[in-house]
Design an enzyme around this catalytic site. Structure first.
Site, PDB file in Angstrom:
ATOM      1  N   TYR A 156       0.849  -1.189   0.000  1.00 56.88           N
ATOM      2  CA  TYR A 156       0.000   0.000   0.000  1.00 56.88           C
ATOM      3  C   TYR A 156       0.883   1.236   0.000  1.00 56.88           C
ATOM      4  O   TYR A 156       1.999   1.211  -0.489  1.00 56.88           O
ATOM      5  CB  TYR A 156      -0.993  -0.041   1.176  1.00 56.88           C
ATOM      6  CG  TYR A 156      -2.175   0.851   0.895  1.00 56.88           C
ATOM      7  CD1 TYR A 156      -2.999   0.586  -0.206  1.00 56.88           C
ATOM      8  CD2 TYR A 156      -2.441   1.977   1.657  1.00 56.88           C
ATOM      9  CE1 TYR A 156      -4.053   1.422  -0.515  1.00 56.88           C
ATOM     10  CE2 TYR A 156      -3.494   2.810   1.351  1.00 56.88           C
ATOM     11  CZ  TYR A 156      -4.295   2.533   0.267  1.00 56.88           C
ATOM     12  OH  TYR A 156      -5.329   3.368  -0.049  1.00 56.88           O
ATOM     13  N   ARG A 174      -8.879  10.837  -8.131  1.00 56.82           N
ATOM     14  CA  ARG A 174      -7.995  11.492  -7.157  1.00 56.82           C
ATOM     15  C   ARG A 174      -7.241  10.415  -6.392  1.00 56.82           C
ATOM     16  O   ARG A 174      -7.528  10.127  -5.244  1.00 56.82           O
ATOM     17  CB  ARG A 174      -8.831  12.350  -6.192  1.00 56.82           C
ATOM     18  CG  ARG A 174      -8.008  13.306  -5.347  1.00 56.82           C
ATOM     19  CD  ARG A 174      -8.760  13.738  -4.112  1.00 56.82           C
ATOM     20  NE  ARG A 174      -9.105  12.635  -3.234  1.00 56.82           N
ATOM     21  CZ  ARG A 174      -8.274  12.075  -2.362  1.00 56.82           C
ATOM     22  NH1 ARG A 174      -7.023  12.494  -2.263  1.00 56.82           N
ATOM     23  NH2 ARG A 174      -8.672  11.072  -1.597  1.00 56.82           N
ATOM     24  N   LYS A 198      -6.306  -2.093  -0.922  1.00 57.77           N
ATOM     25  CA  LYS A 198      -7.183  -1.957   0.252  1.00 57.77           C
ATOM     26  C   LYS A 198      -7.760  -3.307   0.666  1.00 57.77           C
ATOM     27  O   LYS A 198      -7.824  -3.642   1.853  1.00 57.77           O
ATOM     28  CB  LYS A 198      -8.325  -0.986  -0.057  1.00 57.77           C
ATOM     29  CG  LYS A 198      -7.911   0.477  -0.124  1.00 57.77           C
ATOM     30  CD  LYS A 198      -7.816   1.092   1.258  1.00 57.77           C
ATOM     31  CE  LYS A 198      -7.536   2.593   1.160  1.00 57.77           C
ATOM     32  NZ  LYS A 198      -7.426   3.243   2.469  1.00 57.77           N
ATOM     33  N   GLU A 245     -13.473   4.943  -2.675  1.00 55.68           N
ATOM     34  CA  GLU A 245     -12.050   5.210  -2.498  1.00 55.68           C
ATOM     35  C   GLU A 245     -11.532   6.144  -3.581  1.00 55.68           C
ATOM     36  O   GLU A 245     -11.708   5.893  -4.778  1.00 55.68           O
ATOM     37  CB  GLU A 245     -11.284   3.884  -2.548  1.00 55.68           C
ATOM     38  CG  GLU A 245      -9.891   3.954  -1.985  1.00 55.68           C
ATOM     39  CD  GLU A 245      -9.877   4.162  -0.477  1.00 55.68           C
ATOM     40  OE1 GLU A 245      -9.003   4.930  -0.012  1.00 55.68           O
ATOM     41  OE2 GLU A 245     -10.715   3.584   0.228  1.00 55.68           O
ATOM     42  N   ASP A 246     -10.918   7.243  -3.160  1.00 51.45           N
ATOM     43  CA  ASP A 246     -10.205   8.158  -4.056  1.00 51.45           C
ATOM     44  C   ASP A 246     -11.073   8.730  -5.171  1.00 51.45           C
ATOM     45  O   ASP A 246     -10.649   8.843  -6.329  1.00 51.45           O
ATOM     46  CB  ASP A 246      -8.965   7.472  -4.635  1.00 51.45           C
ATOM     47  CG  ASP A 246      -7.860   7.336  -3.591  1.00 51.45           C
ATOM     48  OD1 ASP A 246      -8.013   7.905  -2.494  1.00 51.45           O
ATOM     49  OD2 ASP A 246      -6.848   6.675  -3.847  1.00 51.45           O
ATOM     50  N   ASP A 285     -13.515   5.891   2.881  1.00 52.21           N
ATOM     51  CA  ASP A 285     -12.320   5.830   3.709  1.00 52.21           C
ATOM     52  C   ASP A 285     -11.581   7.155   3.739  1.00 52.21           C
ATOM     53  O   ASP A 285     -10.993   7.523   4.760  1.00 52.21           O
ATOM     54  CB  ASP A 285     -11.397   4.724   3.200  1.00 52.21           C
ATOM     55  CG  ASP A 285     -10.256   4.438   4.154  1.00 52.21           C
ATOM     56  OD1 ASP A 285     -10.508   4.358   5.369  1.00 52.21           O
ATOM     57  OD2 ASP A 285      -9.112   4.296   3.697  1.00 52.21           O
ATOM     58  N   ASP A 286     -11.601   7.910   2.633  1.00 47.82           N
ATOM     59  CA  ASP A 286     -10.901   9.199   2.590  1.00 47.82           C
ATOM     60  C   ASP A 286     -11.540  10.214   3.532  1.00 47.82           C
ATOM     61  O   ASP A 286     -10.853  11.047   4.118  1.00 47.82           O
ATOM     62  CB  ASP A 286     -10.903   9.750   1.162  1.00 47.82           C
ATOM     63  CG  ASP A 286     -10.267   8.782   0.182  1.00 47.82           C
ATOM     64  OD1 ASP A 286      -9.114   8.391   0.419  1.00 47.82           O
ATOM     65  OD2 ASP A 286     -10.932   8.394  -0.791  1.00 47.82           O
ATOM     66  N   ASN A 312      -0.510  11.868   1.464  1.00 47.21           N
ATOM     67  CA  ASN A 312       0.202  10.737   0.855  1.00 47.21           C
ATOM     68  C   ASN A 312       0.425  10.995  -0.631  1.00 47.21           C
ATOM     69  O   ASN A 312      -0.332  11.738  -1.242  1.00 47.21           O
ATOM     70  CB  ASN A 312      -0.628   9.450   1.023  1.00 47.21           C
ATOM     71  CG  ASN A 312      -0.662   8.970   2.457  1.00 47.21           C
ATOM     72  OD1 ASN A 312       0.354   8.931   3.128  1.00 47.21           O
ATOM     73  ND2 ASN A 312      -1.851   8.620   2.927  1.00 47.21           N
TER      74      ASN A 312
END
Length: 645
Positions: free
Chosen positions: A193, A246, A264, A336-337, A359-360, A501
């Site tokens: 990850y 993103r 993930k 996610e993203d 999660d973000d 990150n």
């Protein structure tokens, strides 16, 4: 040759009339005889095998009928998925059958990542499954295989090579992959990850070998349900989905964002114990605005600009509808993203109709809140006594800010609107203040407080006088020496969290934070940093990694049969993580526990989340287990090799 395929065998109720639970006595006498349904002396590699016990009842049927909600404490783990083949209902020392479409044997068994054990097949298994001559004569343990793989991986100097070696192992030998990751989690987490997965996504088109998830593009509009049914595993309980717009702090990577869902879900299994067969990575490809990718001959996605507006919304709605239709009410969908505007819209739109989690926004918020709760033991006081300043007002920043306000409100009975006044945010245009309200995006408006406009971060620090500085900007080197020194001048123990990150986008490094505060900072980052020595003392930076939260959080939802996510569950997860920080951790300056105990941590988080779900009336798996921690541990997937009949 007569053969029963899997679906015929499992659905043919005439094979056995038994429907009673699978008792312990039944477990002990299984299996005792193998009947190979073949007229040939040599059983073909795809022949189905029917297992019988002394009573004549098929073992597989008994295993199928014997699935129960409460797991035998001695049994292997279910991870919340129906144990169709008896693999987990069996105790660890019981042999199992390596089912695929039929009983896997011979060369096909060595090419099946779910059942392949490589040189760990014992002599009896090699004889029974036609492996003699296909493997060298030596038999090795799984532990020796782990040792060998770690030796090979450590020989690679380039992180992407280590990543590719791990992905190759996952495609060859699934159990060894998870055993390796679990036994060396602190060393390998940055490989599978962040930060390495970011580079993997950037180069995904070049390193792509075989699909590890589903790709749903605009071409599949109108038939997404059919596409979902193409996935070979049917008992899916968690989906991680991205549209690639993103990816970490790297921007729009389009279809190549698939590395994120794959990574993930590897952590869902390794850290949270959710069975691999219950996990489904999905990338929704609506195009990309990344010109470099559009001109790259190796790019694997649609070569068009991103779809937006109604076209985008219709595709996502069809996807969410198909997911629920195919997998049911309790399927967990983790976004996610996604870009900010889509992330908030999707969470708001489907939060009341589906079991969804971002999660973000929510995972990041929960892990950061846990760190802040822990940090209070360093600085004294409570969260309500602190003043927070964020650099970055996107989905991560506003998500963390909201959860902090909710926790302050919970601790003090203060209205959440009042609690928000303790939190200030800076975006690309400066401090978010009331005079900017008309031009602000809707998710920023709750954070517009009365204050004169401020454009520079260092000026905001000097005027707001925060005790805690949090970076979620996605831009590296933004916590300059002047900013950090200003925090140090205002606070004896400034709390500085550089969360962006990958490592290259971190607002500052651990070394900078400790050096510029004369070793007084309480520091944590989103990506890992090595320990720092300052004036003869070693400082160990914490990592506010979402992997602390989402695997255990997801396990808690799955094992309780939760149908909706509630904010109180996120608070429960944060408090559970903070409780796992020991006095020994604090002595080293850590506000998070070490990752080596992550499965224990995940079990406690799962238990707290499940307990809150039962309390809120959102859990459907009844009755509630008496000891939720033990139940969570019993539900965790084990990567240990099984003995094959």
């Amino acid at each position: 040759m007569f053969s029963l395929n899997r679906s015929c065998f499992l659905n043919n109720t005439s094979i056995s009339g038994r429907s009673s639970p699978f008792s312990h006595n039944q477990r002990r006498r299984l299996p005792t005889k193998v009947v190979a349904l073949s007229t040939s002396n040599r059983v073909q590699s795809n022949v189905s095998v029917l297992m019988e016990n002394h009573s004549g009842t098929t073992a597989l049927q008994e295993m199928r009928d014997g699935y129960a909600e409460v797991v035998d404490p001695k049994s292997a783990v279910t991870g919340g998925v129906q144990d169709v083949y008896g693999e987990d209902t069996a105790t660890e020392d019981m042999p199992v059958t390596p089912w695929s479409v039929s009983v896997a044997s011979g060369y096909s068994l060595l090419r099946d990542p779910h059942h392949n054990k490589g040189l760990a097949f014992n002599d009896k298994e090699r004889n029974s499954h036609y492996l003699c001559g296909l493997l060298p004569p030596t038999v090795v343990s799984q532990e020796l295989q782990v040792k060998k793989m770690m030796h090979n991986i450590r020989n690679y100097q380039v992180p992407l090579q280590k990543y590719m070696a791990m992905m190759d192992l996952q495609e060859r030998n699934q159990r060894l992959f998870y055993k390796l990751l679990m036994d060396h989690v602190e060393e390998l987490l940055p490989v599978v990850y962040t930060p390495t997965v970011g580079e993997a996504c950037q180069k995904y088109g070049s390193i792509f070998n075989r699909p590890q998830g589903l790709f749903i593009s605009l071409k599949e509009k109108g038939k997404i349900l059919e596409v979902l049914r193409n996935w070979p595993e049917k008992n899916i309980q968690v989906i991680v989905v991205t549209d690639g717009e993103r990816i970490l702090g790297l921007g729009d990577l389009g279809c190549q964002g698939m590395g994120i869902p794959v990574g993930k879900l590897s952590l869902y299994t390794a850290l949270g114990g959710v069975r691999p067969s219950a996990c489904l990575p999905i990338t929704i490809d609506v195009g990309t605005n990344n010109e470099t990718l559009l001109n790259d001959e190796f790019y694997i996605g649609l070569r068009q600009k991103r779809a937006t507006g109604q076209e985008y919304a219709e595709l996502l709605h069809e996807f969410m509808t198909a997911v629920k239709q195919n997998y049911g009410e309790k399927i967990l969908v983790q976004f996610e993203d996604f870009a900010n505007h889509n992330a908030f819209n999707l969470l708001e739109k489907y939060g009341t109709t589906h079991l969804v989690f971002n999660d973000d926004i929510q995972g990041t918020a929960s892990v950061v809140l846990a760190g802040l709760i822990s940090a209070m033991k360093f600085v004294g006081g409570s969260l309500a006594d602190q003043k927070f300043l964020f650099l970055g007002a996107g989905e991560a920043g506003t998500g963390i800010a909201e959860l902090i306000a909710l926790e302050i409100s919970k601790q003090t009975n203060m209205p959440v609107e009042e609690a928000r006044k303790k939190v200030w945010l800076v975006d690309s245009k400066g401090l978010i203040v009331s005079s900017r309200s008309e031009s602000l995006q809707h998710f920023k408006k709750p954070w517009a407080h009365d204050h004169e406009p401020v454009t520079e971060l260092v000026d905001a620090v000097n005027q707001i006088k925060p005790t805690i500085l949090i970076g979620t900007s996605g831009k590296g080197k933004t916590f300059t020496k002047e900013v950090v020194e200003a925090m140090a001048a205002l606070n004896e123990k400034p709390i500085i969290l550089a969360l962006s990150n990958p490592t290259s986008q971190s607002e500052c490094t651990a070394e900078e934070a400790y050096n510029w505060t004369q070793g007084r900072a309480i520091f944590a980052s989103g990506s890992p940093f090595d320990p720092v020595e300052y004036e003869g003392k070693a400082y160990v930076p914490g990592q506010a990694n979402n992997a602390y939260i989402f695997p255990g959080f997801g396990l808690g939802l799955i094992m309780s049969g939760t149908i909706r996510v509630h904010d109180d569950m996120l608070l429960a997860a944060s408090e559970a993580l903070a409780e796992q920080v020991t006095p020994e951790n604090f002595e080293k300056g850590l506000i998070y526990p070490p990752f080596k105990s992550i499965r224990k941590i995940s079990a406690h988080i799962a238990a707290k989340v499940a307990a809150k779900s039962y309390e809120l009336g959102l859990a459907t798996r009844l009755p509630q287990p008496k000891d939720l921690v033990k139940y969570a541990e019993s539900c965790m997937y084990s990567p240990a090799y099984r003995t094959y009949r």
